[in-house]
Enzyme design. Structure first.
Site, short mmCIF file in Angstrom:
data_model
loop_
_atom_site.label_atom_id
_atom_site.label_comp_id
_atom_site.label_asym_id
_atom_site.label_seq_id
_atom_site.Cartn_x
_atom_site.Cartn_y
_atom_site.Cartn_z
N THR A 15 0.84 -1.19 0.00
CA THR A 15 0.00 0.00 0.00
C THR A 15 0.88 1.24 0.00
O THR A 15 1.96 1.25 0.61
CB THR A 15 -1.03 -0.01 1.16
OG1 THR A 15 -1.89 1.13 1.02
CG2 THR A 15 -0.36 0.00 2.52
N GLU A 16 0.43 2.27 -0.72
CA GLU A 16 1.28 3.40 -1.07
C GLU A 16 1.79 4.17 0.16
O GLU A 16 2.84 4.83 0.08
CB GLU A 16 0.53 4.42 -1.94
CG GLU A 16 0.01 3.91 -3.25
CD GLU A 16 -1.44 3.48 -3.12
OE1 GLU A 16 -1.70 2.44 -2.50
OE2 GLU A 16 -2.31 4.18 -3.65
#
Lengths: 217, 230
Positions: free
Chosen positions: A46-47
């Site tokens: 996840t970013e």
């Protein structure tokens, strides 16, 4: 959620091969995780700075410092790693991200993707979506086949501002699985009870239908 | 030899901020957002600020207080999707918003902290995000020139600090904090715990104290730091 969307998400989950590094975009793609078994070997990214995403936790068990890029309270798994935003996007841009699944407003027959802005209506900013779309090794889209007004989302050309050009390889919808090829959209599978002509009628671009009846999902 | 003590009362640290300053604010959603420093900046009242922050938090939370108080003229960000107030202010023309691709915002800040003038990237080429940006070719490949970002002040949230300003972050509260902690003339870090010098092992330091100017120890955390009930 409708059965058709649930089947679409379950089908998309089979796109993930063992060993991949995968980013699931906000919205429908996030729900793909519900169809991966806990012992399936995959690294979810996840970013906002986590590799190795574990299950979403309820408010009573949530860690206030541990979210995914969509704001959901997630958890870690044995072997997870935290990192800053620069390192997190280095994974995306340097070719370490095998697959991303994204939502879409429009996808063109050339694989152009528009999913971040509707001028005058919706412009919250592009976030990390542009780098995922442009740099993941494989980009697939999960979307309803038509929008709320019944208009096709798969088009000859996108009319909305683009996220990235020519990036989409495959589209999972509530009606079909469609590949983006040099010849345009190709029907790969249909949803149970949906005919190829129904898919073609809901698509605003030529749809190549193979001679043999496509498998259903 | 002994390393200097940079512990500082909250309002003395925030008093460094002047009208017209550019202020970087750490955080991605609630994790890593320096809620206490933001509240002190609202009380301090500096105006015409340029704020650099990944997102605008949610209505009534974090950096939204600064937007609502009218102190922010310009916001350099990546995504406002969870803050309808911020989108309304942008649409009404009351704040000027510059959107960046998220990882490119991170790289521009990293370059600012590293003393580098710009980074070259192909992200956004062929889309409207490339409009107005200088393009250079390297080995026949076109790249956008993404200028480095520095600020007058950075507001950082850490889990743990020592008096010299060595910082440790936890979980996804790291995000933009270590990058912003290197990219301003004045770096103010709030910390949930401040331990004595040596209390953070040298191997465990995330941001080296040499980058940090002021350390503010947080007391009991306000409700704003808690899990968001949706």
């Amino acid at each position: 959620m409708s059965n058709a969307n649930e089947r679409m998400i379950a089908r998309a989950a089979r796109e993930i091969a063992p060993g991949m590094v995968v980013n699931l975009g906000i919205g429908l793609p996030t729900q793909v995780v519900n169809h991966l078994s806990s012992d399936f070997p995959v690294c979810l990214h996840t970013e906002n700075g986590l590799t190795g995403i574990g299950p979403v936790l309820g408010p009573d068990r949530a860690d206030r410092n541990l979210i995914d890029a969509g704001g959901a309270y997630v958890s870690t798994v044995p072997g997870s790693a935290f990192m800053d935003s620069a390192a997190s996007f280095s994974i995306v841009r340097s070719g370490r991200l095998d697959l991303t699944m994204l939502g879409a407003f429009e996808v063109s027959a050339d694989g152009d993707l528009a999913n971040w802005k509707i001028p005058g209506k919706f412009s919250p900013g592009v976030g990390g979506g542009i780098e995922l779309a442009q740099k993941a090794r494989r980009v697939v889209v999960l979307t309803t086949h038509t929008d709320r007004a019944g208009q096709p989302k798969l088009k000859h050309r996108c009319t909305l501002p683009l996220t990235a050009r020519g990036c989409v390889s495959r589209i999972f919808t509530d009606l079909a699985v469609i590949d983006v090829t040099a010849r345009g959209f190709v029907l790969v599978e249909t949803a149970t009870g949906v005919t190829p002509s129904q898919v073609a009628n809901a698509t605003d671009a030529p749809l190549i239908v193979p001679d043999a009846t496509p498998p259903s999902f | 030899m002994k390393l200097p003590d940079k512990r500082c009362p909250l309002h003395d640290a925030i008093a460094r901020i002047k009208d017209g300053d550019t202020v970087m604010v750490g955080g991605f959603g609630v994790p890593g957002t320096p809620m206490t420093l933001i509240h002190a900046l609202v009380e301090h009242g500096a105006r015409d600020l340029t704020v650099i922050k990944n997102d605008a938090n949610e209505p009534g939370m974090g950096v939204d207080h600064l937007l609502q108080s009218g102190q922010v003229a310009r916001l350099i960000t990546t995504h406002l999707g969870l803050n309808s107030h911020a989108i309304a202010l942008m649409n009404a023309g009351r704040i000027k918003v510059e959107f960046n691709a998220q990882g490119i915002l991170a790289e521009r800040i990293r370059a600012g902290g590293a003393g580098i003038g710009a980074v070259l990237s192909d992200i956004g080429i062929g889309t409207e995000l490339a409009h107005g940006k200088q393009i250079v070719e390297m080995a026949g490949v076109p790249y956008l020139v993404e200028p480095a970002l520095r600020a007058d002040v950075s507001l950082i949230h850490a889990d743990c600090a020592d008096p010299f300003g060595n910082l440790v972050y936890v979980a996804t509260a790291q995000n933009f904090n270590p990058l912003m902690a290197m990219a301003s003339d004045c770096v103010i870090a709030e910390a949930e715990r401040v331990v004595p010098l040596g209390g953070i092992a040298a191997n465990d330091v995330h941001s080296a104290g040499v980058f940090v100017d002021h350390v503010v120890e947080l007391g009991e955390l306000s409700e704003e730091y808690s899990v968001v009930q949706r």
